[in-house]
Scaffold this motif. Structure first.
Motif, PDB file in Angstrom:
ATOM      1  N   UNK A 176      39.787  42.410  31.064  1.00 35.12           N
ATOM      2  CA  UNK A 176      40.971  42.672  30.261  1.00 35.12           C
ATOM      3  C   UNK A 176      42.181  42.955  31.118  1.00 35.12           C
ATOM      4  N   UNK A 177      42.901  43.997  30.770  1.00 30.41           N
ATOM      5  CA  UNK A 177      44.189  44.279  31.397  1.00 30.41           C
ATOM      6  C   UNK A 177      44.065  44.620  32.884  1.00 30.41           C
ATOM      7  N   UNK A 178      42.932  45.168  33.312  1.00 26.20           N
ATOM      8  CA  UNK A 178      42.798  45.599  34.714  1.00 26.20           C
ATOM      9  C   UNK A 178      42.788  44.427  35.677  1.00 26.20           C
ATOM     10  N   UNK A 179      42.019  43.394  35.368  1.00 21.04           N
ATOM     11  CA  UNK A 179      41.884  42.249  36.267  1.00 21.04           C
ATOM     12  C   UNK A 179      43.092  41.314  36.174  1.00 21.04           C
ATOM     13  N   UNK A 180      43.840  41.449  35.091  1.00 20.13           N
ATOM     14  CA  UNK A 180      44.962  40.546  34.837  1.00 20.13           C
ATOM     15  C   UNK A 180      46.270  41.198  35.282  1.00 20.13           C
ATOM     16  N   UNK A 181      47.066  41.665  34.346  1.00 23.68           N
ATOM     17  CA  UNK A 181      48.344  42.258  34.714  1.00 23.68           C
ATOM     18  C   UNK A 181      48.223  43.502  35.570  1.00 23.68           C
ATOM     19  N   UNK A 182      47.101  44.199  35.456  1.00 24.02           N
ATOM     20  CA  UNK A 182      46.899  45.396  36.265  1.00 24.02           C
ATOM     21  C   UNK A 182      46.959  45.133  37.754  1.00 24.02           C
ATOM     22  N   UNK A 183      46.667  43.895  38.154  1.00 28.68           N
ATOM     23  CA  UNK A 183      46.740  43.539  39.579  1.00 28.68           C
ATOM     24  C   UNK A 183      48.130  43.785  40.149  1.00 28.68           C
ATOM     25  N   UNK A 184      49.172  43.634  39.301  1.00 24.18           N
ATOM     26  CA  UNK A 184      50.543  43.835  39.769  1.00 24.18           C
ATOM     27  C   UNK A 184      50.842  45.299  40.073  1.00 24.18           C
ATOM     28  N   UNK A 185      49.984  46.204  39.630  1.00 25.01           N
ATOM     29  CA  UNK A 185      50.160  47.628  39.937  1.00 25.01           C
ATOM     30  C   UNK A 185      49.152  48.087  40.996  1.00 25.01           C
ATOM     31  N   UNK A 186      48.011  47.416  41.068  1.00 22.09           N
ATOM     32  CA  UNK A 186      47.042  47.748  42.117  1.00 22.09           C
ATOM     33  C   UNK A 186      47.560  47.292  43.485  1.00 22.09           C
ATOM     34  N   UNK A 187      48.152  46.103  43.565  1.00 14.09           N
ATOM     35  CA  UNK A 187      48.695  45.620  44.846  1.00 14.09           C
ATOM     36  C   UNK A 187      49.717  46.599  45.431  1.00 14.09           C
ATOM     37  N   UNK A 188      50.720  47.069  44.671  1.00 14.51           N
ATOM     38  CA  UNK A 188      51.652  48.026  45.277  1.00 14.51           C
ATOM     39  C   UNK A 188      51.001  49.314  45.755  1.00 14.51           C
ATOM     40  N   UNK A 189      49.995  49.785  45.018  1.00 13.33           N
ATOM     41  CA  UNK A 189      49.303  50.994  45.479  1.00 13.33           C
ATOM     42  C   UNK A 189      48.666  50.753  46.841  1.00 13.33           C
ATOM     43  N   UNK A 190      48.106  49.580  47.052  1.00  9.34           N
ATOM     44  CA  UNK A 190      47.509  49.241  48.344  1.00  9.34           C
ATOM     45  C   UNK A 190      48.597  49.093  49.410  1.00  9.34           C
ATOM     46  N   UNK A 191      49.727  48.480  49.053  1.00  9.12           N
ATOM     47  CA  UNK A 191      50.824  48.306  49.998  1.00  9.12           C
ATOM     48  C   UNK A 191      51.392  49.644  50.447  1.00  9.12           C
ATOM     49  N   UNK A 192      51.492  50.584  49.518  1.00  9.10           N
ATOM     50  CA  UNK A 192      52.103  51.870  49.825  1.00  9.10           C
ATOM     51  C   UNK A 192      51.140  52.854  50.487  1.00  9.10           C
ATOM     52  N   UNK A 193      49.850  52.783  50.120  1.00  8.59           N
ATOM     53  CA  UNK A 193      48.918  53.840  50.504  1.00  8.59           C
ATOM     54  C   UNK A 193      47.717  53.356  51.307  1.00  8.59           C
ATOM     55  N   UNK A 194      47.598  52.049  51.516  1.00  4.17           N
ATOM     56  CA  UNK A 194      46.460  51.540  52.269  1.00  4.17           C
ATOM     57  C   UNK A 194      45.322  51.108  51.358  1.00  4.17           C
ATOM     58  N   UNK A 195      44.187  50.803  51.963  1.00  9.33           N
ATOM     59  CA  UNK A 195      43.076  50.228  51.212  1.00  9.33           C
ATOM     60  C   UNK A 195      42.385  51.264  50.339  1.00  9.33           C
ATOM     61  N   UNK A 196      41.880  50.765  49.192  1.00  9.23           N
ATOM     62  CA  UNK A 196      41.146  51.613  48.251  1.00  9.23           C
ATOM     63  C   UNK A 196      39.668  51.561  48.620  1.00  9.23           C
ATOM     64  N   UNK A 197      39.061  52.715  48.757  1.00  9.68           N
ATOM     65  CA  UNK A 197      37.661  52.813  49.165  1.00  9.68           C
ATOM     66  C   UNK A 197      36.712  52.797  47.966  1.00  9.68           C
TER      67      UNK A 197
END
Length: 339
Positions: A180-201
């Motif tokens: 649903x929303x996580x794999x789709x549009x949510x990617x546009x918010x997960x990418x910035x979190x990775x850009x700003x804070x590094x990799x998610x464990x």
């Protein structure tokens, strides 16, 4: 320059995202020339072809065989990504592939391997990579503007577009979207979190559905633990009603905060000892509006000049793996590793 090399591009899929890409090409990607458009809906293909001044096709294979082009911009339902990319690889055409790269990791890895074996250039389209407010936020964090980061929050609220209950959008079907929303549009918010804070464990998540016609989750809440040890949260809602004010991102440090406000009037705001009332660092909207075009310009430079991409295609595995780990967590009700 008038004689500057042009990238001859086919736009595959003539839906709303294609119009956003075309707007971006017109305003920010002068090295791209759209020579063909493809859609299985003949009327949609003809209408869009007239709009952009290109030749219409209803078959990807026929376009690859007949059209004069260097690359294809694949804006297809998620379950068709491997099929479309593989066809382009066989034809030795470069590929810009919309996110998510695939619906599962094994398929994503086959796509990455296929591009390398074919010797073509592959880019996974994630326009958030070009959100300059996010880039600036990382710079502020690295400069110590808010001290050591202790927590962060991402809030993705996506208004539901009207739909025909007798002809549901492909995104409503798990077999075509992969979630649903996580794999789709949510990617546009997960990418910035990775850009700003590094990799998610690792992640722990809960989801629910409030849109009966939509098979995947329409609401998601997750706690993210980054490699650095920072704990963040990710909230995604396919909203069906009026929305109150909320920020897109909030990064909290030991000595201040950075807030990326939502909407057309949104700002990147810095709060710290020197700016207790907040400093307006820059617009949080302008670069988002430009990001489709800047993304396409990056792809053109990569193909024409061999210039490195802002993010290699492998980097897109991060959003996919995060969403899949969230789905595992929903089933197991425990923390799940992303990598």
């Amino acid at each position: 320059m008038a004689d500057e090399a042009k990238l001859k591009l086919a736009l595959v899929g003539c839906g709303g995202i294609a119009r956003a890409h075309w707007y971006g090409i017109q305003h920010f990607a002068p090295r791209i020339e759209v020579s063909a458009v493809v859609d299985v809906n003949e009327e949609a293909a003809k209408t869009f072809a007239e709009h952009v001044g290109a030749k219409p096709y209803t078959s990807l294979e026929r376009c690859l065989y007949e059209a004069d082009l260097d690359a294809l911009d694949l804006m297809l339902p998620h379950h068709l990504h491997e099929w479309g990319a593989s066809a382009c690889f066989r034809a030795k055409k470069h590929v810009l592939l919309e996110k998510p790269i695939a619906m599962d990791v094994s398929t994503a890895e086959r796509i990455l391997k296929g591009a390398k074996e074919a010797g073509i250039k592959l880019m996974v389209a994630e326009q958030a990579q070009y959100w300059m407010d996010v880039v600036k936020t990382r710079q502020l964090i690295d400069a110590g503007a808010i001290g050591d980061v202790i927590t962060a929050r991402a809030c993705f609220y996506d208004p539901l577009k009207p739909f025909d209950s007798d002809n549901l959008p492909w995104r409503f079907h798990l077999s075509k979207a992969g979630g649903g929303i996580s794999i789709d549009g949510g990617a546009h918010w997960i990418r910035p979190m990775r850009m700003m804070l590094g990799e998610i464990d690792e992640v722990v998540a809960a989801t629910t559905r409030h849109i009966p016609e939509m098979e995947g989750e329409s609401v998601a809440q997750a706690v993210l633990r980054f490699d650095s040890g920072v704990i963040g949260t990710f909230q995604a809602v396919q909203s069906t009603g009026a929305l109150g004010p909320i920020e897109d991102f909030r990064i909290t440090g030991k000595s201040g905060e950075i807030v990326i406000e939502r909407g057309r009037e949104g700002r990147l705001m810095l709060y710290n000892e020197a700016n207790p009332q907040g400093q307006n660092v820059m617009s949080a909207f302008e670069s988002k509006a430009a990001s489709y075009g800047v993304e396409l310009a990056d792809f053109a430079d990569h193909v024409l000049d061999d210039k490195p991409l802002a993010a290699p295609p492998e980097y897109a595995l991060g959003e996919l793996r995060t969403a899949i780990a969230m789905y595992r967590s929903v089933r197991t009700k425990r923390w799940e590793k992303v990598w």
